[in-house]
Design a protein around this motif. Sequence first.
Motif, PDB file in Angstrom:
ATOM      1  N   LEU A  22     -77.052 -21.805  -0.050  1.00 43.30           N
ATOM      2  CA  LEU A  22     -77.697 -23.851   0.241  1.00 43.30           C
ATOM      3  C   LEU A  22     -77.335 -24.464  -0.362  1.00 43.30           C
ATOM      4  CD1 LEU A  22     -81.550 -20.973   0.995  1.00 43.30           C
ATOM      5  CD2 LEU A  22     -79.444 -21.770   2.872  1.00 43.30           C
ATOM      6  N   VAL A  23     -77.195 -25.307   0.543  1.00 45.12           N
ATOM      7  CA  VAL A  23     -76.827 -26.632   0.239  1.00 45.12           C
ATOM      8  C   VAL A  23     -77.721 -27.467  -0.030  1.00 45.12           C
ATOM      9  CG1 VAL A  23     -74.973 -28.991  -0.023  1.00 45.12           C
ATOM     10  CG2 VAL A  23     -74.426 -26.373   1.519  1.00 45.12           C
ATOM     11  N   ALA A  24     -77.694 -28.225  -1.388  1.00 43.96           N
ATOM     12  CA  ALA A  24     -79.307 -29.548  -1.091  1.00 43.96           C
ATOM     13  C   ALA A  24     -79.779 -30.549  -0.746  1.00 43.96           C
ATOM     14  CB  ALA A  24     -79.847 -29.501  -2.313  1.00 43.96           C
ATOM     15  N   ILE A  25     -78.317 -30.751   0.415  1.00 47.32           N
ATOM     16  CA  ILE A  25     -78.618 -31.773   1.418  1.00 47.32           C
ATOM     17  C   ILE A  25     -80.089 -32.073   1.585  1.00 47.32           C
ATOM     18  CG2 ILE A  25     -78.791 -32.042   3.808  1.00 47.32           C
ATOM     19  CD1 ILE A  25     -76.407 -30.413   4.142  1.00 47.32           C
ATOM     20  N   PRO A  26     -81.099 -31.470   1.059  1.00 46.72           N
ATOM     21  CA  PRO A  26     -82.756 -32.202   1.395  1.00 46.72           C
ATOM     22  C   PRO A  26     -82.939 -33.144   0.337  1.00 46.72           C
ATOM     23  CG  PRO A  26     -83.155 -30.262   1.910  1.00 46.72           C
ATOM     24  CD  PRO A  26     -81.520 -29.940   1.641  1.00 46.72           C
ATOM     25  N   GLY A  27     -82.055 -33.050  -0.284  1.00 50.08           N
ATOM     26  CA  GLY A  27     -82.365 -33.942  -2.471  1.00 50.08           C
ATOM     27  C   GLY A  27     -81.704 -35.037  -1.925  1.00 50.08           C
ATOM     28  N   GLY A  28     -82.155 -35.416  -3.623  1.00 49.63           N
ATOM     29  CA  GLY A  28     -81.809 -36.956  -3.263  1.00 49.63           C
ATOM     30  C   GLY A  28     -80.281 -37.106  -4.523  1.00 49.63           C
ATOM     31  N   ARG A  29     -79.256 -35.493  -4.372  1.00 50.52           N
ATOM     32  CA  ARG A  29     -77.908 -36.718  -4.725  1.00 50.52           C
ATOM     33  C   ARG A  29     -76.711 -35.696  -3.707  1.00 50.52           C
ATOM     34  NH1 ARG A  29     -80.876 -35.113  -8.666  1.00 50.52           N
ATOM     35  NH2 ARG A  29     -80.138 -32.915  -9.311  1.00 50.52           N
ATOM     36  N   PHE A  30     -77.161 -35.785  -2.491  1.00 47.51           N
ATOM     37  CA  PHE A  30     -76.379 -35.587  -1.792  1.00 47.51           C
ATOM     38  C   PHE A  30     -75.813 -36.445  -1.079  1.00 47.51           C
ATOM     39  CE2 PHE A  30     -74.577 -33.671   2.251  1.00 47.51           C
ATOM     40  CZ  PHE A  30     -73.522 -32.757   2.006  1.00 47.51           C
ATOM     41  N   PHE A  31     -74.695 -36.710  -1.713  1.00 49.58           N
ATOM     42  CA  PHE A  31     -73.571 -37.771  -0.713  1.00 49.58           C
ATOM     43  C   PHE A  31     -72.531 -37.665   0.165  1.00 49.58           C
ATOM     44  CE2 PHE A  31     -75.365 -39.469  -4.560  1.00 49.58           C
ATOM     45  CZ  PHE A  31     -76.415 -39.980  -4.796  1.00 49.58           C
ATOM     46  N   GLY A  32     -72.839 -36.306   0.352  1.00 51.27           N
ATOM     47  CA  GLY A  32     -71.472 -36.220   0.853  1.00 51.27           C
ATOM     48  C   GLY A  32     -71.895 -36.568   2.385  1.00 51.27           C
ATOM     49  N   PHE A  33     -70.446 -36.843   3.353  1.00 48.82           N
ATOM     50  CA  PHE A  33     -70.333 -37.062   4.467  1.00 48.82           C
ATOM     51  C   PHE A  33     -71.362 -38.071   4.805  1.00 48.82           C
ATOM     52  CE2 PHE A  33     -69.383 -32.429   4.543  1.00 48.82           C
ATOM     53  CZ  PHE A  33     -68.105 -32.419   4.440  1.00 48.82           C
ATOM     54  N   VAL A  34     -71.794 -37.995   6.261  1.00 46.99           N
ATOM     55  CA  VAL A  34     -72.923 -39.141   6.759  1.00 46.99           C
ATOM     56  C   VAL A  34     -74.608 -38.254   6.522  1.00 46.99           C
ATOM     57  CG1 VAL A  34     -73.772 -40.936   7.382  1.00 46.99           C
ATOM     58  CG2 VAL A  34     -71.349 -40.822   7.098  1.00 46.99           C
ATOM     59  N   ILE A  35     -74.631 -37.778   5.783  1.00 46.65           N
ATOM     60  CA  ILE A  35     -76.720 -37.466   6.271  1.00 46.65           C
ATOM     61  C   ILE A  35     -77.717 -37.395   5.502  1.00 46.65           C
ATOM     62  CG2 ILE A  35     -77.238 -34.324   6.180  1.00 46.65           C
ATOM     63  CD1 ILE A  35     -74.389 -33.320   6.348  1.00 46.65           C
ATOM     64  N   GLY A  36     -78.888 -37.358   6.303  1.00 44.83           N
ATOM     65  CA  GLY A  36     -79.654 -37.639   5.731  1.00 44.83           C
ATOM     66  C   GLY A  36     -80.283 -36.177   5.248  1.00 44.83           C
ATOM     67  N   GLY A  37     -82.142 -36.347   4.218  1.00 44.94           N
ATOM     68  CA  GLY A  37     -82.585 -35.686   4.213  1.00 44.94           C
ATOM     69  C   GLY A  37     -83.530 -35.374   5.410  1.00 44.94           C
ATOM     70  N   THR A  38     -84.784 -35.218   5.348  1.00 44.91           N
ATOM     71  CA  THR A  38     -85.715 -34.660   6.232  1.00 44.91           C
ATOM     72  C   THR A  38     -86.836 -35.575   6.108  1.00 44.91           C
ATOM     73  OG1 THR A  38     -84.961 -32.410   7.750  1.00 44.91           O
ATOM     74  CG2 THR A  38     -86.891 -33.622   8.503  1.00 44.91           C
ATOM     75  N   LEU A  39     -87.920 -35.886   6.863  1.00 44.56           N
ATOM     76  CA  LEU A  39     -88.969 -36.786   6.236  1.00 44.56           C
ATOM     77  C   LEU A  39     -90.044 -36.220   6.691  1.00 44.56           C
ATOM     78  CD1 LEU A  39     -88.726 -40.129   7.980  1.00 44.56           C
ATOM     79  CD2 LEU A  39     -88.731 -40.363   5.719  1.00 44.56           C
ATOM     80  N   PRO A  40     -91.140 -35.913   5.573  1.00 43.76           N
ATOM     81  CA  PRO A  40     -92.022 -34.890   5.510  1.00 43.76           C
ATOM     82  C   PRO A  40     -92.648 -34.746   7.407  1.00 43.76           C
ATOM     83  CG  PRO A  40     -92.790 -36.246   3.503  1.00 43.76           C
ATOM     84  CD  PRO A  40     -91.115 -37.230   5.012  1.00 43.76           C
ATOM     85  N   ALA A  41     -92.889 -36.242   7.898  1.00 38.42           N
ATOM     86  CA  ALA A  41     -93.492 -35.789   9.300  1.00 38.42           C
ATOM     87  C   ALA A  41     -92.138 -35.339  10.299  1.00 38.42           C
ATOM     88  CB  ALA A  41     -94.052 -37.481   9.757  1.00 38.42           C
ATOM     89  N   ALA A  42     -91.501 -35.787  10.063  1.00 34.64           N
ATOM     90  CA  ALA A  42     -90.133 -35.032  10.513  1.00 34.64           C
ATOM     91  C   ALA A  42     -89.892 -33.629  11.106  1.00 34.64           C
ATOM     92  CB  ALA A  42     -88.731 -35.941  10.790  1.00 34.64           C
ATOM     93  N   LEU A  43     -89.826 -33.188   9.650  1.00 42.60           N
ATOM     94  CA  LEU A  43     -89.769 -31.318   8.893  1.00 42.60           C
ATOM     95  C   LEU A  43     -90.583 -30.436   9.234  1.00 42.60           C
ATOM     96  CD1 LEU A  43     -88.618 -29.529   7.519  1.00 42.60           C
ATOM     97  CD2 LEU A  43     -90.024 -30.157   5.420  1.00 42.60           C
ATOM     98  N   ALA A  44     -92.512 -31.496   8.982  1.00 44.23           N
ATOM     99  CA  ALA A  44     -94.073 -30.394  10.298  1.00 44.23           C
ATOM    100  C   ALA A  44     -93.393 -30.398  11.841  1.00 44.23           C
ATOM    101  CB  ALA A  44     -94.311 -31.202   9.699  1.00 44.23           C
ATOM    102  N   ALA A  45     -93.554 -31.627  12.021  1.00 43.82           N
ATOM    103  CA  ALA A  45     -93.138 -31.539  14.061  1.00 43.82           C
ATOM    104  C   ALA A  45     -91.996 -30.791  14.377  1.00 43.82           C
ATOM    105  CB  ALA A  45     -92.840 -33.389  14.340  1.00 43.82           C
ATOM    106  N   ASP A  46     -91.074 -30.804  13.814  1.00 39.71           N
ATOM    107  CA  ASP A  46     -89.457 -29.150  14.268  1.00 39.71           C
ATOM    108  C   ASP A  46     -90.359 -28.643  14.211  1.00 39.71           C
ATOM    109  OD1 ASP A  46     -87.098 -29.950  14.287  1.00 39.71           O
ATOM    110  OD2 ASP A  46     -86.308 -28.488  13.151  1.00 39.71           O
ATOM    111  N   TRP A  47     -91.505 -28.176  13.197  1.00 40.91           N
ATOM    112  CA  TRP A  47     -91.874 -26.620  12.998  1.00 40.91           C
ATOM    113  C   TRP A  47     -92.755 -26.566  14.438  1.00 40.91           C
ATOM    114  CZ3 TRP A  47     -94.101 -25.529   7.283  1.00 40.91           C
ATOM    115  CH2 TRP A  47     -92.721 -25.594   6.652  1.00 40.91           C
TER     116      TRP A  47
END
Length: 458
Positions: free
Chosen positions: A66-91
């Motif tokens: 697993l890649v730590a994309i949701p963390g604060g130090r992933f600067f590869g490509f152009v990929i954001g993290g996931t906001l709490p409300a967006a993550l829960a809504a996706d569930w």
Amino acid sequence: MDERDAALDAAHQAARDFLATLPDRPVWPRASVEEMTTALGGPLPQIGRPAPDVIRDLAARADPGLVAIPGGRFFGFVIGGTLPAALAADWLVSAWDQNSGSSAMTTATVALERIAGEWLLEILDLPRGASVGFVTGAQVSNFVCLSVARHALLRRCGWDFTLKGLTGAPAVRLVVGRDRHGSIDRAARFLGLGEADMVVIDSDDDGRMRPDALARTLPDLPDAATIVCLQAGEVHTGAFDPFAELIPIAKSHGAWVHVDGAFGLWAAASPRLHALTWGVDAADSWTTDAHKTLNVPYDCGMAIVRDPADSIAMFRAGGDYLMYTGLDPWDVTPELSRRARGVPVWAALASLGREGVEALVDRLHRNARRLERGLRAIPGVTVVCAPDFTQVMFRLDDDDATQELGRAILREGTAALTGAHWRGRAVLRCSVSSWVTTDDDIDLTLAAIARLTSPAVV
């Protein structure tokens, strides 16, 4: 039902456990795809297992890959993290299991997507009433918008594409910038357009299409329906095409103007950065992707078309059993069956509000500038261009050393950034796209780069 509850509890706990590791987890995966295939594969079991056991086992065995994309130090490509409300809504989207193509059937999720689309147009300052189609990502959005553009242009030429197809149709010409994203070329291939159908316009040193070059080129094109593709946020430099100059030139020659703004269109949400997108509202279609700057989960691109009638003319499927209501989600994208991917956008925007979106965009830009300033202070590092928005690009004096630094950063694990080539030189790209990134994350990343470029290490 008991098994379902237990499986959901197991998934919830595994998700919380994973997110808790992000501050200390190596950002790049610790196992190769071959190792992960071995760990997760093998013969299909003859006898199944209880769902909670499957979920707990999945989380444990997948962890090294697993890649730590949701963390604060992933600067590869152009990929954001996931906001709490967006993550829960996706569930909730998965739990609700709504097939969100039909306005007559899945009324709640379609209403949420309509509202999200209206909010999106308001925040990005695009024409109200435009159609907003929720698709998988920016690649499909570009394909959707260019499909609509071709259909509309052929209709203007008196050609009924729906009836006659492409055999014998007037030629369609795609005018693109030299530094366009590869998803434009790929979308063109999906449409049956090749390199011979493309006219490439020169760009400046930062990747912006040059208005003088466009003005010289358009009058010399053969008689053809013309689509001009512009860009809000060049993927290396983050530069924005000068829309206020380019779009009137294109329109004066009857061209359809499409803007690929996968991450850059969101600059319009900030009064401090809005000037980057001045004039973009005069285009005919726009691409953006909420999993980038807005920080919602994957599977959430938006294809925006000024006149919904153009989208409907291209994509309405037919079949009275589909229960048409006037404007359905399946009228503006290629899909009939799909998940309610716009609901996390609604949740993200509702949780942030206008001020929160502005603050998010400004924070990403501020973090990019902090990273740029720190890179300039590291001996041997050259910043190739100052960040207009969220992209920071740098290199060392030697191409081989630059590429080795990129590999070393991923091995070291503090941060992730990706290599590329710009104007014939090897570079490293940092895309500062995550809402989670803090000053400490930037400083830790800079310390790792300084450590890896020190003479003792090199």
